[in-house]
Design an enzyme around this catalytic site. Structure first.
Site, PDB file in Angstrom:
ATOM      1  N   GLU A   1       0.953  -1.069  -0.084  1.00  0.00           N
ATOM      2  CA  GLU A   1       0.106   0.074   0.204  1.00  0.00           C
ATOM      3  C   GLU A   1       0.979   1.235  -0.034  1.00  0.00           C
ATOM      4  O   GLU A   1       1.816   1.297   0.548  1.00  0.00           O
ATOM      5  CB  GLU A   1      -0.898   0.000   1.245  1.00  0.00           C
ATOM      6  CG  GLU A   1      -2.460   0.574   0.966  1.00  0.00           C
ATOM      7  CD  GLU A   1      -2.975  -0.256  -0.072  1.00  0.00           C
ATOM      8  OE1 GLU A   1      -3.112   0.083  -1.085  1.00  0.00           O
ATOM      9  OE2 GLU A   1      -3.656  -1.361   0.471  1.00  0.00           O
ATOM     10  N   HIS A   2       0.427   2.292  -0.724  1.00  0.00           N
ATOM     11  CA  HIS A   2       1.242   3.421  -0.969  1.00  0.00           C
ATOM     12  C   HIS A   2       2.600   3.201  -1.454  1.00  0.00           C
ATOM     13  O   HIS A   2       3.711   4.031  -0.897  1.00  0.00           O
ATOM     14  CB  HIS A   2       1.118   4.164   0.489  1.00  0.00           C
ATOM     15  CG  HIS A   2      -0.165   4.952   0.588  1.00  0.00           C
ATOM     16  ND1 HIS A   2      -0.128   6.387  -0.161  1.00  0.00           N
ATOM     17  CD2 HIS A   2      -1.280   4.811   1.069  1.00  0.00           C
ATOM     18  CE1 HIS A   2      -1.647   6.795   0.453  1.00  0.00           C
ATOM     19  NE2 HIS A   2      -2.122   5.809   1.032  1.00  0.00           N
TER      20      HIS A   2
ATOM     21  N   GLY B   1     -15.779   4.847  -3.777  1.00  0.00           N
ATOM     22  CA  GLY B   1     -15.097   5.893  -2.720  1.00  0.00           C
ATOM     23  C   GLY B   1     -15.040   5.170  -1.311  1.00  0.00           C
ATOM     24  O   GLY B   1     -15.040   5.527  -0.402  1.00  0.00           O
TER      25      GLY B   1
ATOM     26  N   SER C   1     -11.705   0.765  -5.724  1.00  0.00           N
ATOM     27  CA  SER C   1     -11.534   1.416  -6.891  1.00  0.00           C
ATOM     28  C   SER C   1     -12.420   1.230  -8.031  1.00  0.00           C
ATOM     29  O   SER C   1     -12.463   0.847  -8.995  1.00  0.00           O
ATOM     30  CB  SER C   1     -10.271   0.726  -7.795  1.00  0.00           C
ATOM     31  OG  SER C   1      -9.650   1.731  -8.570  1.00  0.00           O
ATOM     32  N   SER C   2     -13.696   2.062  -7.706  1.00  0.00           N
ATOM     33  CA  SER C   2     -14.695   2.217  -8.429  1.00  0.00           C
ATOM     34  C   SER C   2     -14.269   3.055  -9.574  1.00  0.00           C
ATOM     35  O   SER C   2     -14.754   2.951 -10.839  1.00  0.00           O
ATOM     36  CB  SER C   2     -16.065   2.989  -7.901  1.00  0.00           C
ATOM     37  OG  SER C   2     -15.856   4.101  -7.441  1.00  0.00           O
TER      38      SER C   2
ATOM     39  N   ASP D   1      -4.223   0.393  -9.710  1.00  0.00           N
ATOM     40  CA  ASP D   1      -5.828   0.029  -9.990  1.00  0.00           C
ATOM     41  C   ASP D   1      -6.147  -0.326 -11.429  1.00  0.00           C
ATOM     42  O   ASP D   1      -6.957  -1.263 -11.653  1.00  0.00           O
ATOM     43  CB  ASP D   1      -6.609   1.138  -9.488  1.00  0.00           C
ATOM     44  CG  ASP D   1      -6.479   1.426  -8.031  1.00  0.00           C
ATOM     45  OD1 ASP D   1      -5.845   0.833  -7.651  1.00  0.00           O
ATOM     46  OD2 ASP D   1      -7.034   2.580  -7.662  1.00  0.00           O
TER      47      ASP D   1
HETATM   48  P1  ADP Z   1     -12.663   4.464  -5.357  1.00  0.00           P
HETATM   49  O1  ADP Z   1     -12.231   4.426  -6.430  1.00  0.00           O
HETATM   50  O2  ADP Z   1     -11.993   3.954  -4.090  1.00  0.00           O
HETATM   51  O3  ADP Z   1     -14.031   4.031  -5.251  1.00  0.00           O
HETATM   52  P2  ADP Z   1     -12.371   7.524  -6.015  1.00  0.00           P
HETATM   53  O4  ADP Z   1     -12.665   8.753  -5.167  1.00  0.00           O
HETATM   54  O5  ADP Z   1     -11.232   7.140  -6.637  1.00  0.00           O
HETATM   55  O6  ADP Z   1     -13.083   6.264  -4.917  1.00  0.00           O
HETATM   56  O7  ADP Z   1     -13.668   7.276  -7.033  1.00  0.00           O
HETATM   57  C1  ADP Z   1     -14.950   7.476  -6.858  1.00  0.00           C
HETATM   58  C2  ADP Z   1     -15.495   8.412  -7.813  1.00  0.00           C
HETATM   59  O8  ADP Z   1     -15.292   7.871  -9.155  1.00  0.00           O
HETATM   60  C3  ADP Z   1     -16.939   8.823  -7.745  1.00  0.00           C
HETATM   61  O9  ADP Z   1     -17.050   9.889  -6.697  1.00  0.00           O
HETATM   62  C4  ADP Z   1     -17.498   9.191  -9.002  1.00  0.00           C
HETATM   63  O10 ADP Z   1     -17.245  10.381  -9.542  1.00  0.00           O
HETATM   64  C5  ADP Z   1     -16.753   8.113  -9.915  1.00  0.00           C
HETATM   65  N1  ADP Z   1     -17.448   6.615 -10.389  1.00  0.00           N
HETATM   66  C6  ADP Z   1     -17.018   5.894  -9.913  1.00  0.00           C
HETATM   67  N2  ADP Z   1     -17.870   4.794 -10.208  1.00  0.00           N
HETATM   68  C7  ADP Z   1     -18.890   5.498 -10.818  1.00  0.00           C
HETATM   69  C8  ADP Z   1     -19.904   5.064 -11.589  1.00  0.00           C
HETATM   70  N3  ADP Z   1     -20.492   3.951 -11.737  1.00  0.00           N
HETATM   71  N4  ADP Z   1     -20.847   6.113 -11.915  1.00  0.00           N
HETATM   72  C9  ADP Z   1     -20.391   7.365 -11.934  1.00  0.00           C
HETATM   73  N5  ADP Z   1     -19.280   7.710 -11.373  1.00  0.00           N
HETATM   74  C10 ADP Z   1     -18.659   6.970 -10.768  1.00  0.00           C
HETATM   75 MG    MG Z   2     -10.147   5.458  -7.142  1.00  0.00          MG
END
Ligand code: ADP
Ligand code: MG
Length: 390
Positions: A43-44, A133, A137-138, A183
């Site tokens: 991590e990091h 969030g 890693s969405s 990611d």
């Molecule tokens: P993580 O990657 O850990 O989930 P991040 O802050 O890097 O957190 O990314 C989250 C952001 O990515 C959300 O606030 C949004 O802006 C965007 N995001 C992710 N998935 C989607 C989705 N399915 N639809 C719209 N925006 C998304």
């Molecule tokens: Mg992210």
């Protein structure tokens, strides 16, 4: 509901297809998916050219779509809450994209801007069950799913490592997040029943078998997100760059334990010394974990998890009271080999490596002792991005 379960690719694809038809009045012609990810250890360190060891998750983002004969791209995203986000922007075949509002659209626009060929107007529908969030890693899931959708739509396929790099660049330049390569890489190249040891310097990767009937990866989402990530992450990155430049090495990947003394001798900012110490030891832990996992030496891997967490908490200072609390609770549960925060920190998830038959007891203990509202999932390493038949 404390348990989150992946809806499965077929269900999400069907939902995306139906929504697309309802919204745009035609059938989609292209579809793609990409998973979320969880990092086992390392991590990091990706932005220090170190080693990381993530797995792809069964949670996934689906993108379906079709050309629309306009100069405009219209993209909708259905969130887990049911909320529908909408955006539209100029097609790259007739204009130039710039980052802006709404913020979420920057992930999509960034990918389109980095895609190697200009694309005519299209409509797309995004459906995802990757928790947003939460440190799984969405964002990379969205970027890589969208990129893979564009490959399918245009017929232009891109080498997977190049694709991961372009999606990383998209996240740097559009949402403005200076993320490492991990990611996008795992989300692109994940493989069922394997973790991926990624050398973030050479970008070589090795599939590490991870299949054990009696052992699971348990992920506990703290469901807190402190607003520090945005400012603290770039600061950690800058501190690591500073340590490397003081040591006159390209990155902390080239530093050794002895160099910590050298940094102290140079009167370096104590915070910078701590960050360097974390990175140097975390890289070593990750390489070690990758050799122990196929041997199923989970006791040793678990110890490395605990050491990693301690270091992230005290040296890198990216944990938070909630994640520290979760690790503390889980630590005293029978059947737990090890636990640590995972992801960028300041909230998000904790992972534990545990015996399958002890998971129910662990959950009970977390539910009764954790002050926040946790959610859980167990996961098997899953496949990376792919084009789907629509
Ligand atoms: P993580 O990657 O850990 O989930 P991040 O802050 O890097 O957190 O990314 C989250 C952001 O990515 C959300 O606030 C949004 O802006 C965007 N995001 C992710 N998935 C989607 C989705 N399915 N639809 C719209 N925006 C998304
Ligand atoms: Mg992210």
């Amino acid at each position: 509901m404390t348990e989150v379960t992946a809806q499965g690719e077929a269900t999400l694809l069907e939902k995306a297809r139906q929504k697309f038809v309802l919204t745009f009045g035609v059938k989609p012609v292209s579809a793609a998916s990409a998973p979320g990810r969880v990092n086992l250890i390392g991590e990091h360190v990706d932005y220090c050219e170190g080693f990381v060891l993530p797995v792809a998750l069964p949670f996934t983002t689906i993108v379906v779509g079709a050309y629309n004969k306009l100069d405009e791209c219209r993209v909708h995203s259905i969130l887990a809450s049911g909320e529908e986000l909408k955006t539209s922007f100029v097609a790259t075949s007739s204009g130039t994209l710039i980052p802006g509002e709404p913020a979420w659209a920057n992930y999509v626009k960034g990918v389109l801007a980095k895609f190697p060929v200009k694309v005519c107007g299209f409509d797309a529908m995004i459906v995802s069950d990757v928790p947003m969030g939460s440190g799984v890693s969405s964002s990379a899931s969205l970027e890589v799913a969208f990129f893979t959708f564009l490959e399918s739509l245009t017929g232009k396929s891109v080498d997977p490592i190049e694709k991961a790099k372009l999606c990383q660049k998209a996240e740097h330049d559009f949402p403005g997040m200076p993320c490492g390569i991990m990611d996008q890489y795992i989300v692109t190249l994940g493989k069922k029943n394997h973790a991926l040891l990624i050398d973030c310097r050479s970008l070589e990767a090795k599939q590490i078998p991870l299949e054990a009937d009696d052992t699971v990866i348990l992920v506990v989402n703290s469901n807190v997100k402190h607003q520090l990530t945005g400012s603290e992450y770039p600061l950690r990155r800058a501190q690591c760059t500073e340590a490397a430049s003081l040591l006159k090495v390209q990155s902390l990947r080239d530093a050794r334990c002895e160099d910590i003394e050298e940094l102290k001798w140079l009167n370096t900012d104590p915070d910078v010394v701590k960050r360097a110490k974390h990175v140097i030891n975390e890289i070593a832990r990750t390489e070690k974990a990758a050799t122990l996992l196929p041997l199923k030496d989970f006791n040793e891997v678990g110890q490395l998890f605990y050491e990693s967490h301690d270091s992230l908490s005290k040296l890198m200072e990216v944990s938070c009271p909630e994640l520290d609390e979760l690790v503390q609770i889980v630590r005293s549960c029978p059947g737990v080999y090890g636990a640590r925060m995972t992801g960028g920190g300041f909230g998000g998830c904790m992972i534990a490596l545990a015996r399958k038959d002890s998971v129910d007891e662990i959950k009970k203990k977390v539910l009764s002792q954790y002050k926040g509202k946790p959610t859980f999932f167990t996961c098997n390493p899953s496949d990376g991005a792919k084009v789907l038949q629509v």
